[in-house]
Design a protein around this motif. Structure first.
Motif, PDB file in Angstrom:
ATOM      1  N   GLY A  53      22.036 -14.919  11.226  1.00 37.47           N
ATOM      2  CA  GLY A  53      20.741 -14.855  11.444  1.00 37.47           C
ATOM      3  C   GLY A  53      20.098 -14.300  10.134  1.00 37.47           C
ATOM      4  N   GLU A  54      18.671 -14.655   9.907  1.00 41.85           N
ATOM      5  CA  GLU A  54      18.235 -14.261   8.610  1.00 41.85           C
ATOM      6  C   GLU A  54      18.085 -12.704   8.354  1.00 41.85           C
ATOM      7  OE1 GLU A  54      13.997 -16.010   8.930  1.00 41.85           O
ATOM      8  OE2 GLU A  54      15.054 -17.690   8.965  1.00 41.85           O
ATOM      9  N   SER A  55      18.249 -11.750   9.312  1.00 44.97           N
ATOM     10  CA  SER A  55      18.042 -10.543   9.031  1.00 44.97           C
ATOM     11  C   SER A  55      19.289 -10.009   8.836  1.00 44.97           C
ATOM     12  CB  SER A  55      17.503  -9.752  10.438  1.00 44.97           C
ATOM     13  OG  SER A  55      18.366  -9.989  11.313  1.00 44.97           O
ATOM     14  N   LEU A  56      20.497 -10.559   8.655  1.00 46.95           N
ATOM     15  CA  LEU A  56      21.587 -10.036   8.229  1.00 46.95           C
ATOM     16  C   LEU A  56      21.846 -10.180   6.723  1.00 46.95           C
ATOM     17  CD1 LEU A  56      24.112 -11.799  10.965  1.00 46.95           C
ATOM     18  CD2 LEU A  56      23.229  -9.321  10.846  1.00 46.95           C
ATOM     19  N   GLN A  57      22.275  -8.940   6.154  1.00 44.91           N
ATOM     20  CA  GLN A  57      22.551  -8.812   4.786  1.00 44.91           C
ATOM     21  C   GLN A  57      23.833  -8.450   4.682  1.00 44.91           C
ATOM     22  OE1 GLN A  57      19.986  -8.825   1.730  1.00 44.91           O
ATOM     23  NE2 GLN A  57      19.479 -10.398   3.259  1.00 44.91           N
ATOM     24  N   GLN A  58      24.644  -8.982   3.449  1.00 42.68           N
ATOM     25  CA  GLN A  58      26.061  -8.960   3.456  1.00 42.68           C
ATOM     26  C   GLN A  58      26.447  -7.799   2.243  1.00 42.68           C
ATOM     27  OE1 GLN A  58      28.450 -12.319   3.376  1.00 42.68           O
ATOM     28  NE2 GLN A  58      27.714 -13.041   5.405  1.00 42.68           N
TER      29      GLN A  58
END
Length: 365
Positions: free
Chosen positions: A297-302
């Protein structure tokens, strides 16, 4: 629809000490209102004010559209279930349940019919000839509930009714109370310090601290959009992670910078939130931190985080890392390969985060 319980500007003082401060609550018929907060927050005092066991210092309190601010408890059309059960030790279960009706002069046939109905609902028919000393804690609590149910009142009040039970029995009784509410459609006010009870039972939750209401809302509203850091930390198990961070504008969004365990910055891009102050507290639930690659998903940041502790918990595994100088808990799947002392790529769902003002704890977004 008129509220069945309407509290406006209620204050309760003991001498010069304010216990309850400007309490405003209204619930509709059929609501299950849970008052929750730490010990000493005023929730039991508020329940006692509703019951008429404590006089109010200021404000008003109405039940069923009638002002009950100065009305005797017996005239408020309420029924109360106490933490200590408060059963008559020399009476049988049947007599404990019907005693109140007998005192009020209720016809014997009606007493018998209500006893039969309530005993069936609570599955205590085999216990009717026993005395309280012959019952377990859970059975005594059922009897105390039965005594309240035969009243058919406008309002049921529960004062931490499960706190004396062991963990397994608490879960069972919680389910029974939930089922009773659904089957009866009764209006209930329930006091607890257990936020799991509050979340599972309530249609509406009042979170209290220091005699002041912090937030009123549905379980979903309280959990997903806590009004301040106190609510965020108190409601949820494990609690919401509250991480000091720096925020800078980035177009219509923000760049969030958090200090990692080794002092190097971790950068996350929140494309959906703007207008944040430079110093901010980011709130993220453990379940909104996952192993990289497990979700999309676009809202996921690693970000790469060093794992300090791994806690297997059956269906889930909790891991603890350190971000912003704080211990941060993530709820991972049971088969995770995360190991203590090793780095792990974690993904943060920034569509689910909350932002708070560090100085006041108030919610920003």
């Amino acid at each position: 629809m008129a509220p069945i319980l309407d509290i406006k500007g209620l204050y309760k003082n003991y001498g010069s000490t304010e216990i309850l401060k400007d309490i405003n609550v209204a619930i509709e018929p059929g609501d299950f209102l849970v008052l929750v907060g730490p010990s000493g927050c005023g929730k039991s005092t508020l329940l006692n004010c509703i019951a008429g066991l404590e006089p109010i210092t200021g404000g008003s309190l109405s039940i069923g559209g009638q002002d009950m601010s100065n009305v005797s408890p017996k005239d408020r059309d309420i029924a109360m279930v106490f933490q200590s059960y408060a059963l008559y030790p020399t009476m049988t279960v049947a007599k404990n349940i019907t005693f109140g009706m007998k005192v009020r002069g209720v016809d014997q046939a009606e007493q018998d019919a209500k006893l039969e109905r309530v005993a069936e609902q609570l599955q205590i028919k085999p216990l009717l000839n026993r005395r309280p000393s012959q019952l377990s804690g859970g059975q005594r609590q059922r009897v105390a509930m039965g005594r309240a149910l035969v009243r058919d009142p406008k309002l049921f009040l529960f004062d931490e009714p499960l706190s004396n039970l062991d963990a397994k029995l608490r879960v069972e009784m919680r389910t029974e109370i939930k089922a009773l509410h659904q089957n009866l459609g009764a209006t209930m006010v329930y006091v607890t310090h257990d936020q799991i009870e509050a979340m599972t039972l309530a249609t509406k939750i009042v979170v209290m601290k220091g005699g002041v209401i912090q937030q009123i809302g549905t379980p979903s509203e309280i959990y997903n959009r806590p009004a301040n850091m106190f609510v965020a930390d108190f409601m949820g198990s494990p609690a919401m992670n509250l991480i000091p961070a720096k925020a800078t504008a980035n177009g219509n969004g923000s760049v969030i910078e958090i200090t990692g365990a080794d002092g190097t910055p971790i950068t996350l891009k929140d494309t959906g939130t703007s207008g944040l102050p430079n110093d901010v507290i980011i709130g993220v639930r453990p379940e909104d931190i996952a192993e990289a690659g497990q979700r999309s998903g676009e809202s996921l940041q690693q970000a790469e985080c060093r794992i300090d502790i791994v806690e297997p918990a059956g269906a889930d595994t909790f891991v603890v890392t350190h971000l912003g100088g704080k211990a941060v808990t993530a709820r991972l799947h049971a088969e995770t390969t995360a190991k203590a002392g090793q780095p792990q790529m974690l993904s943060f769902d920034l569509s689910k985060v909350s932002y708070f003002v560090p100085a006041t704890g108030e919610r920003l977004n």
